[in-house]
Design a protein around this motif. Structure first.
Motif, PDB file in Angstrom:
ATOM      1  N   UNK A  46       0.830  -1.213   0.000  1.00  9.61           N
ATOM      2  CA  UNK A  46       0.000   0.000   0.000  1.00  9.61           C
ATOM      3  C   UNK A  46       0.862   1.261   0.000  1.00  9.61           C
ATOM      4  N   UNK A  47       1.944   1.227   0.790  1.00  9.36           N
ATOM      5  CA  UNK A  47       2.852   2.376   0.823  1.00  9.36           C
ATOM      6  C   UNK A  47       3.522   2.591  -0.524  1.00  9.36           C
ATOM      7  N   UNK A  48       3.884   1.494  -1.179  1.00 17.31           N
ATOM      8  CA  UNK A  48       4.511   1.612  -2.498  1.00 17.31           C
ATOM      9  C   UNK A  48       3.547   2.234  -3.507  1.00 17.31           C
ATOM     10  N   UNK A  49       2.288   1.802  -3.454  1.00 14.83           N
ATOM     11  CA  UNK A  49       1.299   2.355  -4.385  1.00 14.83           C
ATOM     12  C   UNK A  49       1.048   3.831  -4.117  1.00 14.83           C
ATOM     13  N   UNK A  50       0.943   4.192  -2.828  1.00  8.91           N
ATOM     14  CA  UNK A  50       0.721   5.607  -2.501  1.00  8.91           C
ATOM     15  C   UNK A  50       1.903   6.457  -2.936  1.00  8.91           C
ATOM     16  N   UNK A  51       3.105   5.945  -2.725  1.00  7.75           N
ATOM     17  CA  UNK A  51       4.299   6.693  -3.127  1.00  7.75           C
ATOM     18  C   UNK A  51       4.353   6.855  -4.641  1.00  7.75           C
ATOM     19  N   UNK A  52       4.006   5.792  -5.352  1.00  3.20           N
ATOM     20  CA  UNK A  52       4.001   5.863  -6.803  1.00  3.20           C
ATOM     21  C   UNK A  52       2.980   6.881  -7.302  1.00  3.20           C
ATOM     22  N   UNK A  53       1.793   6.900  -6.662  1.00  8.38           N
ATOM     23  CA  UNK A  53       0.773   7.878  -7.070  1.00  8.38           C
ATOM     24  C   UNK A  53       1.220   9.303  -6.753  1.00  8.38           C
ATOM     25  N   UNK A  54       1.888   9.489  -5.619  1.00  8.56           N
ATOM     26  CA  UNK A  54       2.384  10.826  -5.275  1.00  8.56           C
ATOM     27  C   UNK A  54       3.422  11.300  -6.280  1.00  8.56           C
ATOM     28  N   UNK A  55       4.278  10.374  -6.721  1.00 12.36           N
ATOM     29  CA  UNK A  55       5.286  10.746  -7.720  1.00 12.36           C
ATOM     30  C   UNK A  55       4.616  11.117  -9.040  1.00 12.36           C
ATOM     31  N   UNK A  56       3.619  10.316  -9.446  1.00 11.87           N
ATOM     32  CA  UNK A  56       2.912  10.618 -10.689  1.00 11.87           C
ATOM     33  C   UNK A  56       2.166  11.950 -10.595  1.00 11.87           C
ATOM     34  N   UNK A  82       1.131  17.511 -11.812  1.00 17.98           N
ATOM     35  CA  UNK A  82       0.618  18.769 -11.262  1.00 17.98           C
ATOM     36  C   UNK A  82       1.713  19.637 -10.637  1.00 17.98           C
ATOM     37  N   UNK A  83       2.965  19.260 -10.865  1.00 15.57           N
ATOM     38  CA  UNK A  83       4.056  20.098 -10.346  1.00 15.57           C
ATOM     39  C   UNK A  83       4.114  21.458 -11.021  1.00 15.57           C
ATOM     40  N   UNK A  84       3.575  21.544 -12.242  1.00 19.68           N
ATOM     41  CA  UNK A  84       3.579  22.813 -12.982  1.00 19.68           C
ATOM     42  C   UNK A  84       2.272  23.580 -12.785  1.00 19.68           C
ATOM     43  N   UNK A  85       1.493  23.176 -11.800  1.00 18.37           N
ATOM     44  CA  UNK A  85       0.176  23.786 -11.610  1.00 18.37           C
ATOM     45  C   UNK A  85       0.293  25.286 -11.335  1.00 18.37           C
ATOM     46  N   UNK A  86       1.214  25.664 -10.439  1.00 14.75           N
ATOM     47  CA  UNK A  86       1.381  27.086 -10.130  1.00 14.75           C
ATOM     48  C   UNK A  86       1.865  27.878 -11.330  1.00 14.75           C
ATOM     49  N   UNK A  87       2.779  27.302 -12.094  1.00 17.74           N
ATOM     50  CA  UNK A  87       3.293  27.972 -13.292  1.00 17.74           C
ATOM     51  C   UNK A  87       2.189  28.150 -14.328  1.00 17.74           C
ATOM     52  N   UNK A  88       1.340  27.129 -14.458  1.00 22.40           N
ATOM     53  CA  UNK A  88       0.235  27.215 -15.420  1.00 22.40           C
ATOM     54  C   UNK A  88      -0.753  28.302 -15.036  1.00 22.40           C
TER      55      UNK A  88
END
Length: 219
Positions: free
Chosen positions: A89-99, A104-110
Motif C-alpha cells: 500500500x505504501x509503495x502504491x501511494x508513493x508511486x501515485x504521489x510521484x505521478x 501537477x508540479x507545474x500547476x502554479x506555473x500554469x
C-alpha cells in the motif's frame, strides 16, 4: 467262507452303530472346545491389556513446546502478511504521489500563464477586424503576430495537459463552473450556461480554474 464274511460284516455294523460311541463324539467335541476357549480368552485379555503407555514428563514438555512453536509460527506468519500488505500500500501511494507530482508540479506555473493567455485573447478580440487589411500593414502584422502567439501558447498548453473550458450551452457543473449571475433567457433550458465571461482551464482532468459563467434561471 461265505458265512464267516456275513458274521464279520454284522460285527462291524454293530461297532459303528454303537450308542456309546455316538454319545462319546459330542463329549469329545465339547472337551476340545473347552480346551480351546482359555487360549482365546487370554488373547482378548492381552488385547485389552495392550493400552497406550502414558507420556513421560519429557514427552509432555516436548508436546507443549511444539504447540507453542506452532502458535508462534502462526502469529509471525500473520504479522508478515500484514507487513507485506502495508508495504504494498505504501509503495502504491508513493508511486501515485510521484505521478501526481509529475503531472501537477507545474500547476502554479500554469496558473500564472493563464493570465497571459487571457490578455492575448482580449487583445485579439479588441482589434477591429475591418481594420485588419493590407492597407494597414502595421496593424495587420501586429494582429497576425498576436494570433500566432495565442495559437502557439494553446498548443503548448495542450501538450502539457492544460485544456480550455468553454461551457456555453452546457449544463452547469459546480465542479467546473462558477456562476456569477442568473437570469431567465427565453428559448434556453434552465440550469444551462447562458454566457461565459471568463474561460476556465483543466490540468490533466483536474479543474485548475473554473469558468466564470451566467446561468439560465427558471422563469
Amino acid at each position: 467262507m461265505a458265512s464267516w464274511c456275513v458274521r464279520a460284516v454284522r460285527q462291524s455294523y454293530t461297532i459303528v452303530a454303537s450308542p456309546s460311541l455316538v454319545r462319546a463324539t459330542p463329549r469329545l467335541l465339547c472337551t476340545a472346545a473347552h480346551q480351546k476357549s482359555p487360549g482365546s480368552g487370554s488373547g482378548s485379555e492381552e488385547d485389552s491389556g495392550a493400552q497406550k503407555p502414558e507420556q513421560s514428563p519429557a514427552e509432555k514438555a516436548l508436546t507443549e513446546e511444539k504447540a507453542q512453536l506452532e502458535e508462534q509460527v502462526k502469529e509471525l506468519t500473520d504479522k508478515y502478511k500484514r507487513a507485506l500488505a502495508d508495504t504494498e500500500n505504501l509503495r502504491r501511494r508513493s508511486q501515485k504521489m510521484v505521478e501526481d507530482a509529475k503531472q501537477f508540479g507545474i500547476q502554479g506555473f500554469c496558473k500564472d500563464l493563464l493570465e497571459v493567455a487571457d490578455i492575448l485573447e482580449k487583445a485579439t478580440e479588441c482589434v477591429p477586424k475591418e481594420e485588419v487589411t493590407s492597407q494597414n500593414p502595421h496593424l495587420k502584422n501586429l494582429y497576425d503576430g498576436l494570433v500566432m502567439t495565442e495559437v502557439q501558447m494553446q498548443k503548448v498548453f495542450t501538450k502539457h495537459g492544460l485544456v480550455k473550458l468553454n461551457p456555453e450551452g452546457q449544463k452547469f457543473d459546480p465542479y467546473e463552473h462558477e456562476a456569477l449571475f442568473q437570469a431567465p433567457v427565453p428559448g434556453k433550458e434552465p440550469g444551462t450556461v447562458a454566457a461565459v465571461t471568463k474561460i476556465g482551464y483543466k490540468l490533466h482532468g483536474r479543474t485548475l480554474r473554473p469558468a466564470l459563467v451566467g446561468v439560465v434561471q427558471a422563469p
